[in-house]
Design a protein around this motif. Structure first.
Motif, PDB file in Angstrom:
ATOM      1  N   PRO A 122       2.763   6.121   6.063  1.00  0.00           N
ATOM      2  CA  PRO A 122       1.377   6.048   5.307  1.00  0.00           C
ATOM      3  C   PRO A 122       1.836   5.394   3.824  1.00  0.00           C
ATOM      4  O   PRO A 122       3.140   5.262   3.548  1.00  0.00           O
ATOM      5  N   LEU A 123       0.774   5.286   3.066  1.00  0.00           N
ATOM      6  CA  LEU A 123       1.169   4.338   1.673  1.00  0.00           C
ATOM      7  C   LEU A 123       1.285   5.600   0.592  1.00  0.00           C
ATOM      8  O   LEU A 123       1.817   5.632   0.018  1.00  0.00           O
ATOM      9  N   THR A 124      -0.080   6.383   0.442  1.00  0.00           N
ATOM     10  CA  THR A 124      -0.215   7.356  -0.338  1.00  0.00           C
ATOM     11  C   THR A 124       0.424   8.814   0.101  1.00  0.00           C
ATOM     12  O   THR A 124       0.413   9.741  -0.968  1.00  0.00           O
ATOM     13  N   LEU A 125       0.053   9.273   1.359  1.00  0.00           N
ATOM     14  CA  LEU A 125      -0.097  10.264   1.759  1.00  0.00           C
ATOM     15  C   LEU A 125       1.648  10.726   1.865  1.00  0.00           C
ATOM     16  O   LEU A 125       2.743   9.941   2.072  1.00  0.00           O
ATOM     17  N   THR A 171     -15.842   8.598   4.143  1.00  0.00           N
ATOM     18  CA  THR A 171     -15.574   9.439   3.006  1.00  0.00           C
ATOM     19  C   THR A 171     -14.563   9.142   1.988  1.00  0.00           C
ATOM     20  O   THR A 171     -14.666   8.962   0.927  1.00  0.00           O
ATOM     21  N   ALA A 172     -13.383   8.545   2.754  1.00  0.00           N
ATOM     22  CA  ALA A 172     -12.317   8.158   2.066  1.00  0.00           C
ATOM     23  C   ALA A 172     -12.518   6.870   1.236  1.00  0.00           C
ATOM     24  O   ALA A 172     -12.410   6.913  -0.009  1.00  0.00           O
ATOM     25  N   SER A 173     -13.199   6.055   1.929  1.00  0.00           N
ATOM     26  CA  SER A 173     -13.555   4.690   1.314  1.00  0.00           C
ATOM     27  C   SER A 173     -14.518   4.935   0.299  1.00  0.00           C
ATOM     28  O   SER A 173     -14.544   4.334  -0.836  1.00  0.00           O
ATOM     29  N   ALA A 174     -15.757   5.863   0.365  1.00  0.00           N
ATOM     30  CA  ALA A 174     -16.800   6.060  -0.435  1.00  0.00           C
ATOM     31  C   ALA A 174     -16.202   6.670  -1.830  1.00  0.00           C
ATOM     32  O   ALA A 174     -16.714   6.335  -3.116  1.00  0.00           O
ATOM     33  N   VAL A 218      -8.132  12.492   1.265  1.00  0.00           N
ATOM     34  CA  VAL A 218      -7.259  11.439   1.365  1.00  0.00           C
ATOM     35  C   VAL A 218      -7.588  10.514   0.311  1.00  0.00           C
ATOM     36  O   VAL A 218      -6.891   9.985  -0.408  1.00  0.00           O
ATOM     37  N   GLY A 219      -9.087  10.240  -0.095  1.00  0.00           N
ATOM     38  CA  GLY A 219      -9.500   9.331  -1.050  1.00  0.00           C
ATOM     39  C   GLY A 219      -9.099   9.777  -2.330  1.00  0.00           C
ATOM     40  O   GLY A 219      -8.627   8.843  -3.160  1.00  0.00           O
ATOM     41  N   LYS A 220      -8.845  11.060  -2.707  1.00  0.00           N
ATOM     42  CA  LYS A 220      -8.474  11.603  -3.820  1.00  0.00           C
ATOM     43  C   LYS A 220      -7.131  11.402  -4.063  1.00  0.00           C
ATOM     44  O   LYS A 220      -6.601  10.964  -5.070  1.00  0.00           O
ATOM     45  N   MET A 221      -6.169  11.574  -3.013  1.00  0.00           N
ATOM     46  CA  MET A 221      -4.789  11.244  -3.046  1.00  0.00           C
ATOM     47  C   MET A 221      -4.510   9.662  -3.251  1.00  0.00           C
ATOM     48  O   MET A 221      -3.712   9.497  -4.169  1.00  0.00           O
ATOM     49  N   VAL A 222      -5.370   8.829  -2.796  1.00  0.00           N
ATOM     50  CA  VAL A 222      -5.217   7.527  -3.138  1.00  0.00           C
ATOM     51  C   VAL A 222      -5.372   7.037  -4.543  1.00  0.00           C
ATOM     52  O   VAL A 222      -4.624   6.358  -5.135  1.00  0.00           O
TER      53      VAL A 222
END
Length: 447
Positions: free
Chosen positions: A201-204, A358-361, A424-428
């Protein structure tokens, strides 16, 4: 040099559909949007699974973005923010560089090596590179050389993400325990990407970082929560409104769709769910009239959310291995029932659409604003009308519930998938910052 590229442009305009038969000057930003569409068309043509498609989008957009930020002091490189990513600034540039030209070159060269049909991308490369408008032959050559060098660096980094290793893993063994997933009609396609949780993964911190709550326990008791949710799928799909049917079809995004006519089976090539959200990112950037680097940032942050979202989701899918509604309903309720949408070839829980939408949004709302309204025309070329949304959240909520209307997910997979996707989105957003100034895009907050 100019006249030679003019010839290439003329030839390209005759054969490249996206050029619509007309070769006219466009801004670098418009050309970048066209490059994204060309990559999407190639991904659709090659019938890549949603997780694999997200990988293609991510690396191609990293390559383009990392070049563009070299010329923009208000934007930050991913080097130092993502572990192991190459330092593009350390790659020597020979002479003057046209950065938009180099970015397009890197985008095409990187994406081209990650798809099967590289020739489909190359058909339009000459057209797009010509339209950048670089008249100096030396600058043109320097820029292409630098774009190639950056692409080579990104591809070397990509080669270490375990993708090649997962191509060599043993065939997935289905569980015979009650309530576990088995392939579904009409194609009974084998499990897709059962080892995707091994991808870097990139950010996880890991694929397991946002492990969702377990799904309702499988049970055939009519009073159980599992059968209550199964009955909900059955009841809703038998009495849907025209709007619900349209919503299900609009967000179908099934690259595995199989047509069956007697003994004849053939595929209809469709957009992946990640491709749909990359299109939304592009439409939002165009609506906001962002320049090329800000546009690249929108595509980039969306592609990273998709990439990590699929890793997180697929980790849970093959942990819980939950049976699909179609199998349960046909076995215990109505053997003649069929879902509106074809059931995808992987376990049910959690809903991939819910996670990645939801991650994208989440990242797009941060980039453009939580109340950013847009019109989504992604599905027009697939015969469906535009849809207007008052926010990215409204779009992702619709994408998520569409899976219930389509008859392919229980409600728990949708609701828990959205929780997972938001994490996931918040972690990015926590791990990646594209701008040095709070009022600079990350996009339209200052506009």
């Amino acid at each position: 040099m100019r006249s030679f590229r003019h010839i290439l442009c003329t030839i390209g305009c005759l054969f490249v559909a996206e050029a619509a038969g007309v070769c006219q000057s466009q801004s670098p930003t418009e050309l970048f949007h066209r490059a994204q569409k060309n990559l999407t068309r190639t991904i659709v043509h090659d019938i890549f699974s949603p997780p694999v498609a997200s990988r293609v989008y991510m690396y191609a957009n990293v390559a383009a973005y990392e070049i563009l930020v070299l010329d923009k002091e208000n934007y930050l490189s991913l080097h130092g923010q993502i572990s192991g990513i190459p330092n593009v600034a350390s790659i020597p540039a020979q002479g003057t560089i046209n950065y938009p030209l180099a970015a397009l070159q890197a985008f095409f060269k990187t994406g081209g090596k990650l798809v099967f049909s590289e020739n489909l991308l190359q058909d339009s490369v000459a057209v797009l590179l010509h339209e950048i408008g670089e008249d100096d032959p030396e600058v043109y050559k320097n820029s292409l050389r630098f774009g190639q060098a950056v692409s080579d660096s990104i591809l070397k980094w990509a080669a270490e993400d375990q993708y090649r290793e997962t191509r060599r893993t043993r065939r997935y063994a289905y569980s015979k325990a009650p309530g576990k997933w088995i392939p579904t009609p009409p194609g009974y396609i084998p499990a897709v990407e059962p080892y995707w949780n091994r991808i870097r993964p990139l950010t996880l911190d890991s694929a397991q970082q946002f492990k969702p709550a377990p799904p309702p326990a499988f049970s055939t008791d009519p009073k159980s929560e599992f059968m209550r949710q199964t009955r909900e799928v059955y009841d809703i799909t038998r009495s849907m409104s025209k709007e619900q049917t349209l919503v299900a079809s609009y967000w179908d995004c099934n690259p595995f769709y199989l047509n069956t006519q007697g003994h004849l089976n053939f595929a209809t090539k469709k957009l992946s769910p990640g491709g749909h959200w990359m299109s939304i990112a592009g439409r939002a950037a165009a609506t906001a009239k962002l320049d090329m680097v800000a546009t690249a940032g929108a595509y980039l942050i969306t592609s990273i959310a998709l990439f990590d979202g699929f890793i997180s989701c697929w980790d849970e899918k093959y942990r819980s291995q939950l049976i699909r509604p179609e199998t349960v309903i046909n076995t215990y309720i109505d053997e003649k029932w069929r879902p509106l949408l074809q059931t995808p070839p992987f376990p049910e829980y959690t809903s991939g659409h819910s996670v990645i939408s939801t991650a994208s949004a989440t990242v797009l709302a941060d980039y453009f604003g939580s109340a950013f309204a847009f019109v989504d025309d992604t599905e027009v070329e697939y015969g469906l009308p535009e849809r207007a949304f008052g926010s990215f959240r409204a779009a992702c909520d619709e994408a998520a519930i569409s899976r219930l209307y389509g008859g392919i997910h229980y409600r728990a997979a949708i609701e828990e998938g959205q929780v997972q996707g938001e994490l996931v989105g918040k972690m990015v957003l926590q791990k990646i910052n594209l701008s040095q100034r709070d009022n600079h895009p990350r996009a339209v907050k200052s506009r």
